[in-house]
Write a protein that holds these residues in place. Structure first.
Motif, short mmCIF file in Angstrom:
data_model
loop_
_atom_site.label_atom_id
_atom_site.label_comp_id
_atom_site.label_asym_id
_atom_site.label_seq_id
_atom_site.Cartn_x
_atom_site.Cartn_y
_atom_site.Cartn_z
N GLY A 36 -5.77 -6.09 5.33
CA GLY A 36 -7.20 -5.64 5.16
C GLY A 36 -7.56 -5.58 6.79
O GLY A 36 -8.55 -4.59 6.99
N VAL A 37 -7.54 -6.72 7.48
CA VAL A 37 -7.95 -6.54 8.76
C VAL A 37 -7.31 -5.32 9.68
O VAL A 37 -7.71 -4.70 10.62
N GLY A 38 -5.97 -5.23 9.25
CA GLY A 38 -4.93 -4.31 10.12
C GLY A 38 -5.75 -2.87 9.68
O GLY A 38 -5.58 -2.16 10.71
N LYS A 39 -5.93 -2.46 8.40
CA LYS A 39 -6.66 -1.44 8.10
C LYS A 39 -7.67 -0.97 8.94
O LYS A 39 -8.07 0.13 8.90
N LEU A 40 -8.51 -2.02 9.35
CA LEU A 40 -9.68 -1.68 10.22
C LEU A 40 -9.42 -1.84 11.62
O LEU A 40 -10.50 -1.82 12.37
N ALA A 41 -8.49 -1.89 12.01
CA ALA A 41 -8.10 -2.46 13.60
C ALA A 41 -8.22 -0.99 14.42
O ALA A 41 -8.24 0.13 13.76
N ARG A 42 -8.53 -1.05 15.67
CA ARG A 42 -8.81 -0.07 16.46
C ARG A 42 -7.42 0.48 16.96
O ARG A 42 -7.41 1.74 17.17
N ASN A 43 -6.40 -0.35 16.84
CA ASN A 43 -5.12 0.09 17.45
C ASN A 43 -4.47 1.08 16.22
O ASN A 43 -4.30 0.56 15.17
N ARG A 44 -4.25 2.21 16.63
CA ARG A 44 -3.80 3.28 15.58
C ARG A 44 -2.53 2.60 14.89
O ARG A 44 -2.28 2.91 13.95
N PRO A 45 -1.34 2.37 15.72
CA PRO A 45 0.06 1.98 15.21
C PRO A 45 -0.29 0.95 13.97
O PRO A 45 0.14 0.91 12.99
N CYS A 46 -1.02 -0.08 14.41
CA CYS A 46 -1.30 -1.22 13.47
C CYS A 46 -2.06 -0.97 12.34
O CYS A 46 -1.66 -1.29 11.11
N ARG A 47 -3.11 0.12 12.41
CA ARG A 47 -3.67 0.55 11.32
C ARG A 47 -2.95 1.34 10.57
O ARG A 47 -3.02 1.21 9.15
N LEU A 48 -2.01 2.24 10.92
CA LEU A 48 -1.05 3.14 10.27
C LEU A 48 -0.14 2.39 9.43
O LEU A 48 0.06 2.64 8.36
N VAL A 49 0.35 1.31 10.18
CA VAL A 49 1.64 0.54 9.33
C VAL A 49 0.95 -0.25 8.11
O VAL A 49 1.55 -0.34 7.17
N SER A 50 -0.45 -0.77 8.23
CA SER A 50 -1.26 -1.40 7.40
C SER A 50 -1.60 -0.52 6.17
O SER A 50 -0.90 -0.78 4.97
N ILE A 51 -1.86 0.88 6.33
CA ILE A 51 -2.27 1.65 5.33
C ILE A 51 -0.85 1.85 4.53
O ILE A 51 -0.80 2.21 3.48
N ALA A 52 0.09 2.19 5.21
CA ALA A 52 1.53 2.61 4.76
C ALA A 52 1.95 1.30 3.72
O ALA A 52 2.35 1.90 2.77
N ILE A 53 1.73 0.34 4.34
CA ILE A 53 2.37 -1.03 3.28
C ILE A 53 1.34 -0.95 2.31
O ILE A 53 1.96 -1.16 1.08
N ILE A 54 0.10 -0.91 2.43
CA ILE A 54 -0.85 -0.97 1.16
C ILE A 54 -0.51 0.08 0.10
O ILE A 54 -0.21 -0.05 -0.92
#
Length: 223
Positions: A36-54
């Protein structure tokens, strides 16, 4: 064989179900916060990985996820020269945790985004870093809002544990099916199974309600 003689194996299975529920719900909460926090992260790779897993774990069947971790992952490990075999308990806990974590991640994201914008602006005015804003401002206010949804997810997770019987893990559903195959007493067995799951769900709901009230009182005290 009468219904009283069913109690010992069913209680053994119920204990396995309780352990699966506790471990997977706690680990799932950690996964939910991370994603959830990763999806809101400013870091694009972190956000994309979180979205993909979700999206993967919300968009596929829990049963398929369980079978993939238990049956397919070891084959993949052999192909790359690694031993990736998981014991039934580990596969069950991991599948349940990732599944509930993916759904819980959306609860975490929504609760954090629901914190009033003025709170963020005030924190920035006080020269808080983004990390301080998240952990000192956003999450303490968001957690109480998450609790009702997390309670529902925990109860759903309890019911989903029945699927682990399909990888020969001796939970309540597995024990019940063993007894039914031996005795052919479907009515008694499934009635007992129904009431045992219902009883565990009631206890879990009560625990989550107590936790929800405790978090609410903590928030009021901090305020």
């Amino acid at each position: 064989m009468n219904w009283t003689s069913y109690s010992e194996p069913l209680l053994q299975g119920a204990w396995v179900t309780v352990q699966l529920t506790v471990f997977s719900t706690l680990l799932g909460a950690v996964v939910a916060f991370a994603l959830g926090v990763g999806k809101l992260a400013r870091n694009r790779p972190c956000r994309l990985v979180s979205i993909a897993i979700i999206e993967v774990f919300r968009g596929t069947s829990l049963l398929v996820q369980l079978f993939w971790l238990y049956f397919a992952l070891p084959i993949l490990g052999q192909a790359i020269g690694m031993d990736l075999r998981l014991p039934p308990v580990a596969a069950g806990v991991l599948a349940l945790s990732l599944n509930i974590g993916a759904y819980g991640a959306e609860v975490v994201r929504g609760a954090i985004q629901a914190v009033p914008r003025e709170q963020y602006e005030a924190a920035k005015a006080l020269d808080f870093t983004p990390r301080q804003i998240l952990w000192r401002i956003a999450i303490p206010q968001a957690v109480p809002e998450m609790m009702p949804s997390f309670g529902n997810l925990a109860v759903q997770n309890l019911k989903d544990t029945a699927l682990v019987s399909l990888i020969s893990l001796g939970d309540l559903a597995f024990r019940a099916e063993q007894i039914r195959n031996f005795t052919q007493d479907s009515t008694t067995i499934y009635t007992l199974l129904l009431f045992m799951y219902f009883g565990m769900a009631l206890v879990l709901t009560a625990i989550m309600k107590l936790l929800e009230r405790s978090v609410g009182r903590w928030r009021t005290t901090k305020a």
